[in-house]
Motif scaffolding. Structure first.
Motif, PDB file in Angstrom:
ATOM      1  N   GLN A 178      70.784 -11.675  38.938  1.00 18.14           N
ATOM      2  CA  GLN A 178      70.349 -11.490  40.319  1.00 18.14           C
ATOM      3  C   GLN A 178      70.236 -10.000  40.656  1.00 18.14           C
ATOM      4  N   PHE A 206      70.856  -7.179  43.733  1.00 19.11           N
ATOM      5  CA  PHE A 206      71.694  -7.034  44.912  1.00 19.11           C
ATOM      6  C   PHE A 206      71.348  -5.758  45.672  1.00 19.11           C
ATOM      7  N   ASP A 207      71.531  -5.824  47.008  1.00 17.30           N
ATOM      8  CA  ASP A 207      71.332  -4.655  47.860  1.00 17.30           C
ATOM      9  C   ASP A 207      72.630  -3.898  48.114  1.00 17.30           C
ATOM     10  N   LYS A 214      69.470  -9.063  53.150  1.00 16.80           N
ATOM     11  CA  LYS A 214      70.343  -8.298  52.267  1.00 16.80           C
ATOM     12  C   LYS A 214      71.175  -9.258  51.425  1.00 16.80           C
ATOM     13  N   HIS A 215      71.211  -8.999  50.123  1.00 11.93           N
ATOM     14  CA  HIS A 215      71.969  -9.831  49.191  1.00 11.93           C
ATOM     15  C   HIS A 215      73.173  -9.030  48.713  1.00 11.93           C
ATOM     16  N   ALA A 254      73.847 -11.670  56.084  1.00 15.25           N
ATOM     17  CA  ALA A 254      73.633 -11.452  54.656  1.00 15.25           C
ATOM     18  C   ALA A 254      73.804 -12.750  53.875  1.00 15.25           C
ATOM     19  N   THR A 255      73.266 -12.759  52.640  1.00 10.78           N
ATOM     20  CA  THR A 255      73.574 -13.804  51.661  1.00 10.78           C
ATOM     21  C   THR A 255      74.544 -13.205  50.655  1.00 10.78           C
ATOM     22  N   ILE A 256      75.404 -14.061  50.085  1.00 13.43           N
ATOM     23  CA  ILE A 256      76.507 -13.561  49.270  1.00 13.43           C
ATOM     24  C   ILE A 256      76.588 -14.313  47.957  1.00 13.43           C
ATOM     25  N   ALA A 257      76.893 -13.590  46.890  1.00  9.45           N
ATOM     26  CA  ALA A 257      77.293 -14.171  45.614  1.00  9.45           C
ATOM     27  C   ALA A 257      78.676 -13.626  45.304  1.00  9.45           C
ATOM     28  N   GLU A 279      83.518 -13.456  53.144  1.00 10.41           N
ATOM     29  CA  GLU A 279      82.245 -14.179  53.181  1.00 10.41           C
ATOM     30  C   GLU A 279      81.870 -14.545  54.613  1.00 10.41           C
ATOM     31  N   ASN A 307      69.841  -9.306  57.691  1.00 11.84           N
ATOM     32  CA  ASN A 307      68.937 -10.337  57.180  1.00 11.84           C
ATOM     33  C   ASN A 307      68.183  -9.814  55.958  1.00 11.84           C
TER      34      ASN A 307
END
Length: 862
Positions: A782, A784-785, A740-741, A764-767, A756, A738
Motif C-alpha cells: 500500500q 501511505f500519506d 489521507k491514508h 483518514a483511512t487507517i491500516a 484509530e 479526507n
C-alpha cells in the motif's frame, strides 16, 4: 502510669506514620525500581516467589528477572499514570514460563516505580451480570437508608466478609454506622458511633488518595522492605500501596474487636471523604485482586449516585426556599404593614428554615414570634452576636458556647441562626430551636483515656467495645449548610424589604446568584469527572471476554447520555430543560450521519430534571437500537412526535419506517428494560413498545407534573449541549484528512483502538500493524500519506520501519510513553515524538506540524 509519662489519650495515634512502616503484608511481594527499570528495593520474601535472594537483585534490570513481554506491558501501563495518585492494574500475568498467574499493581512513589504482586485468580465469573445487577439494584432504592443498606449488601455479596458496614463521618471526624449487612448470629453495629480518634487524621487523608485498604490477617507477621532506607536515609512511601503493612496500634485495635481481617473502601462525595465501606471478617481473608477492583468500581458508582441524590435534595430545598423569599418580597411590595406583624414574618421564615421561634431586633427594639428566650437573655445574645464576623449569617446548635447561663432557657432555645440585616448598628432576625435531648450510642466510652501500654507513649487502644450511652443536653438540632445558604439568600431579601438598602441588597443577591452558578457548574463538572472515573475503572478491571467489552461499550454510551442530560439541565440552573434539545443531542451523538433521517415535531415543552435524565436514557436506547438493527441502520426514517393532552400529560411517539424487517427480540436486555420500565417506574407514567415487521413503534406518557411550557420560545432550533470546558478536544475543518491514508504501528490493541478512533474522526483511512514484519508487508502493498510509529513493539523497536519510511519519503512521527525523553538513533533524533496516551489534541498538533496544515485549530487538552 507514673508521673514521668505524659497523659495518653486516643488522640495520640495521630502521630503514627502509617505510610512509612517499611514493610508489607505477606500475601504478596514488592519490587521498587528506578525510572530506567533497575531494581533498588524488594520485600524480604521475594525469594519465595522468584527464586532470587534480595541481595542478588539490587541493580539488575527487571527484564533479567521477569519475561520481557511483562516488562513491556508494565511500561504501557506506566504510560497512562497521568496523576500522582493513580494505580494501574494487570491481571493474570506469568512471572516464569508456564508458571501460575499473578496480579500486579503499579504506581509511582518518590520518583520510583513500585510493583506489588500477589497470586492471581483465573476465575472471573459473570462480570457482565454482576455489573448490571449492581447498577439496577442500587438505582431501585427509594430513600437514603435503603440506598445505604443495599450498598452494604452488594459489597458483602462481592467480597464475602462476615460484616459490611456503611460508616458515615460527621463534621467533627467521628462516625456512625448508618447501614450494615452481616451474617446471622454476630450481633449488629448499626447505629453505633465511634470517636474521631478511631480513624485518625492521617488515616482519613490516606483514604482520599488510596481508595481501598485490605488487611488479610491481623496475626500475620509483616515482611520488611530491603533496604529499609535509600541513599538519602528515607523509607519508601507506601501511601498508595496495596500490600502496605499495618500499624501495630491499629492491629491491636482490631484484635480487641475480635476481628481477624478487614477491608475498607472510601466513599468520596463532593471531593470529601463522606465515609467508608468497612468490612470485618473473623478469620483471615483476602478477596482476589479482580474482586477488589470490581468492589472499588462499585464504590465509585455508589459515591456518584449518593452525590446526585444529596445534591438533588439540596437543590429542591433551596429552590423552595427561593420561592418563599420571592413570596416575602412580593407580599411586602404590595402591603408594607406586613413588616409590623412578627407572627407573619416568623411563619414565612420558618417555612424556609424550620425553627421553634423567631426574634427580630431592629434599632434596639425587639419582637418575638413562637418560643424564644427571655427578653434580657435576647439582649445578651444580640450583644454577643455583635462580636461575630460582620455581615455574615451565624449559626450554632449550642447557645451556651455564645453566652453564659444559657442552660436556664435551653429547653426553649438551645440553638440559633442569626441573620444580620444591617451594617451598623447591627440589626438581626434570629431563628431559635429548642433543646434536642439525644441519647448517643458509642462503641465504648469515647472520653476514657487509655493506659500507658506496650506501644510506648503513643497509645494502647481501648479493650472494651461494649455499647456506651451518653445523653447530650443543651443542644438543638444543628442548622445544615444548605439552611445557612438559604439564610444568606433570605438576608439579601430582608435587607431589601426591611431596610431598603438597595446597594447592599443588590450586592448580596448577586453574590447569592454567583454561588448558585458555582454550585451548578461544580455539579456538572464533578458528575462528569465521576462518570469518567467509572469508565476508567470498568475498562481497567474488565477481563478479556468479548461480551464484557461489548457491555462496556454499551455502558459507556449510557454514561454519555446521562452526561449530556446533566449538561443541559445544569445549563438551566437545574431547572426544566427543552425536550427537543435532548432529541437533537442524542441524534448528533449516536447518529451523526443520520440526523436528516430523524424527524421531530411537537410544541416547545420543558421536562424537569428527573424526567429529563430518564428520557435521555430512553431516547439513547431507542437511537442506539435503531442504528444497530432498525431504520437508522439503513436508509429508513424515524418520526418523533409529541403533544400535550387535556390534563397536561405529555404523549411522545417514536415510529420507524423504511428499515429492515423487524423481529421481536428473543430476550429482554437491560436496554429494553430501560425503554419499557423507566418512565413507569421513575416518573409514574406509561410506556409501550411494539415490534411491527415494518418498524419499531413506541409510545410514552409522561405525567403533567414533570412537564412545563417554555414561555420565551422563539421557534428557533434549540441549542445543543456544548462540550464541557476542560475536555481534551480537537477542532478542525470537516474532512481535513479526507483521502489521507495512515499507517499506524502499535502493539497494544486498546491503545491502537483509541488512536484509530481519533484518526477516523479526522476523516483518514487507517491500516494498523502490531509488529515490524506486518508493517513491512503493508508498506510493500500500500501507499501511505502519513505514519505513526510506536517505538517499543514487544522485544523489538519500530526503527527499521522508520528507516523504510524515510527511504520512501513518507512523513511520520514516533509515539512513546517516554515522550520526548525517548532514546532515538542518530538518523531519527530530529523526529517528533508524541507522548502517550493518544488524544485528539496531541495527534492533531503533530499532524498539523508534520503536514503543514494551516486550516486546523488545535485546542490544548485539559
Amino acid at each position: 502510669m507514673t508521673d514521668a509519662y505524659p497523659q495518653v489519650t486516643l488522640s495520640n495515634c495521630d502521630r503514627e506514620p502509617i505510610h512509612l512502616l517499611g514493610a508489607i503484608q505477606p500475601f504478596g511481594f514488592l519490587i521498587a525500581l528506578t525510572t530506567d527499570w533497575l531494581i533498588t528495593r524488594v520485600s524480604a520474601n521475594i525469594e519465595h516467589y522468584l527464586g532470587h535472594a534480595p541481595e542478588a537483585l539490587f541493580g539488575r534490570p527487571l527484564a533479567e528477572v521477569v519475561p520481557a513481554s511483562l516488562v513491556h506491558d508494565l511500561r504501557n501501563r506506566l504510560a497512562v499514570l497521568t496523576s500522582p495518585d493513580l494505580v494501574e492494574r494487570l491481571f493474570g500475568c506469568t512471572l516464569t514460563e508456564g508458571g501460575e498467574p499473578f496480579d500486579i499493581a503499579i504506581h509511582l512513589s518518590g520518583g520510583q516505580i513500585v510493583l506489588e504482586v500477589e497470586p492471581g485468580s483465573t476465575h472471573h465469573g459473570d462480570v457482565t451480570g454482576t455489573v448490571r445487577s449492581l447498577i439496577v439494584r442500587l438505582d431501585a432504592q427509594r430513600d437514603l437508608p435503603s440506598f445505604y443498606r443495599e450498598g452494604a449488601r452488594q459489597i458483602r455479596a462481592l467480597l464475602g466478609y462476615d460484616r459490611v458496614m456503611v460508616y458515615k463521618f460527621a463534621t467533627d471526624g467521628s462516625g456512625e454506622v448508618v447501614a450494615e449487612a452481616a451474617k446471622p448470629g454476630i450481633g449488629s453495629f448499626k447505629g453505633l458511633r465511634y470517636p474521631a480518634s478511631d480513624i485518625p487524621v492521617q488515616a482519613r487523608q490516606l483514604y482520599l488518595r488510596n481508595l481501598l485498604r485490605v488487611i488479610r490477617d491481623v496475626n500475620a507477621p509483616p515482611v520488611p522492605i530491603i533496604p529499609a532506607l535509600d541513599e538519602n536515609r528515607r523509607p519508601l512511601d507506601l501511601s498508595l500501596s496495596v500490600l502496605r503493612s499495618v500499624s501495630p496500634i491499629h492491629l491491636e485495635y482490631l484484635k480487641n474487636m475480635g476481628v481477624g481481617a478487614s477491608l475498607s473502601i472510601s466513599i468520596i462525595v463532593d471531593g470529601q471523604l463522606w465515609g467508608l465501606f468497612a468490612c470485618h471478617h473473623y478469620a483471615p481473608r483476602t478477596p482476589s485482586f479482580e474482586r477488589r477492583s470490581l468492589s472499588e468500581m462499585f464504590a465509585q458508582m455508589f459515591s456518584m449516585r449518593l452525590e446526585n441524590r444529596e445534591r438533588r435534595e439540596m437543590a429542591d430545598y433551596e429552590r423552595r426556599a427561593r420561592d418563599i423569599s420571592d413570596q416575602l418580597l412580593g407580599a411586602v411590595a404590595s402591603d408594607e404593614t406586613l413588616l409590623n406583624d412578627p407572627d407573619w414574618l416568623g411563619d414565612i421564615l420558618t417555612h424556609a428554615i424550620p425553627a421553634d421561634g423567631v426574634g427580630v431586633w431592629i434599632n434596639s427594639s425587639y419582637a418575638f414570634s413562637g418560643v424564644c428566650p427571655p427578653t434580657e437573655d435576647f439582649r445578651r445574645i444580640v450583644r454577643a452576636l455583635n462580636g461575630t464576623a460582620a455581615g455574615k449569617v451565624y449559626a450554632t446548635d449550642h447557645i451556651g458556647s455564645l453566652i453564659d447561663g444559657a442552660e436556664t432557657f435551653a429547653p426553649a432555645a438551645a440553638g440559633l441562626l442569626a441573620i444580620p440585616i444591617s451594617r451598623s448598628p447591627r440589626d438581626y432576625v434570629v431563628l431559635f430551636r429548642g433543646e434536642l435531648r439525644e441519647s448517643v450510642r458509642w462503641a465504648g466510652d469515647p472520653h476514657k483515656p487509655t493506659t500507658y501500654g506496650p506501644n510506648g507513649p503513643r497509645l494502647t487502644p481501648r479493650e472494651s467495645f461494649a455499647e456506651w450511652r451518653e445523653t447530650v443536653e443543651g443542644k438543638s438540632k444543628p442548622f445544615t449548610p444548605a439552611e445557612v445558604r438559604v439564610a444568606e439568600t433570605l438576608r439579601a431579601t430582608l435587607i431589601e424589604v426591611v431596610l431598603r438598602l438597595s446597594d447592599e441588597a443588590t450586592t448580596q443577591r448577586h453574590q447569592a446568584h454567583a454561588r448558585q452558578e458555582v454550585l451548578i457548574a461544580e455539579l456538572n463538572h464533578r458528575v462528569r469527572n465521576i462518570l469518567g472515573v467509572i469508565r476508567g475503572l470498568i475498562r481497567q478491571s474488565q477481563p478479556d471476554e468479548e461480551v464484557v467489552k461489548d457491555f462496556v461499550r454499551v455502558v459507556d454510551g449510557r454514561i454519555h447520555a446521562l452526561a449530556r442530560a446533566h449538561n443541559q439541565i445544569t445549563d438551566d440552573h437545574w431547572g426544566p430543560a427543552p425536550l427537543e434539545a435532548l432529541i437533537d443531542a442524542e441524534s448528533a451523538a449516536f447518529a451523526a450521519d443520520k440526523e436528516s433521517s430523524i424527524l421531530s415535531d411537537g410544541p416547545p415543552v420543558l421536562l424537569n430534571p428527573q424526567a429529563y435524565s430518564t428520557m435521555a436514557l430512553v431516547v439513547h436506547e431507542l437511537v442506539t437500537n435503531s442504528t444497530k438493527y432498525g431504520s437508522l441502520s439503513g436508509s429508513g426514517l424515524v418520526n418523533i412526535t409529541w403533544h400535550r393532552t387535556g390534563n397536561g400529560d405529555l404523549i411522545l411517539r417514536w415510529n420507524e419506517s423504511g428499515g429492515p424487517q423487524v423481529l421481536p427480540p428473543r430476550r429482554k436486555g437491560f436496554g429494553t428494560t430501560i425503554i419499557e420500565r423507566s418512565v413507569p417506574y421513575d416518573l409514574g407514567g406509561t410506556a409501550r413498545i411494539d415490534y411491527h415487521a415494518t418498524g419499531v413503534s413506541a409510545e410514552f406518557c409522561i405525567p403533567g407534573r414533570h412537564v412545563s411550557e417554555r414561555r420565551d420560545y422563539s421557534g428557533k432550533k434549540l441549542r445543543l449541549p456544548q462540550p464541557h470546558h476542560g475536555q481534551d478536544h480537537f477542532t478542525h475543518v470537516p474532512g481535513f484528512m479526507n483521502g489521507k491514508h495512515v499507517l499506524l504501528v502499535e502493539d497494544s490493541l486498546i491503545i491502537s483502538l483509541d488512536a484509530e478512533d481519533i484518526l477516523i474522526r479526522f476523516g483518514a483511512t487507517i491500516a494498523t500493524a502490531s509488529t515490524v514484519d506486518a508493517a513491512w508487508d503493508l508498506l510493500a502493498d500500500q501507499t501511505f500519506d502519513l505514519a505513526i510509529l510506536d517505538i517499543n513493539l514487544g522485544d523489538r523497536t519500530s526503527f527499521l520501519v522508520a528507516n523504510r519510511l524515510d527511504e520512501l519519503g513518507v512523513p511520520f512521527f514516533f509515539a512513546s510513553g517516554y515522550g520526548e525523553q525517548a532514546q532515538l538513533p542518530a538518523q531519527h533524533r530530529s523526529r517528533m515524538v508524541v507522548q502517550k496516551p493518544y488524544t485528539s489534541a496531541n495527534i492533531g498538533r503533530a499532524i498539523v506540524e508534520l503536514l503543514g496544515l494551516v486550516t486546523v485549530d488545535v485546542t490544548s487538552p485539559a
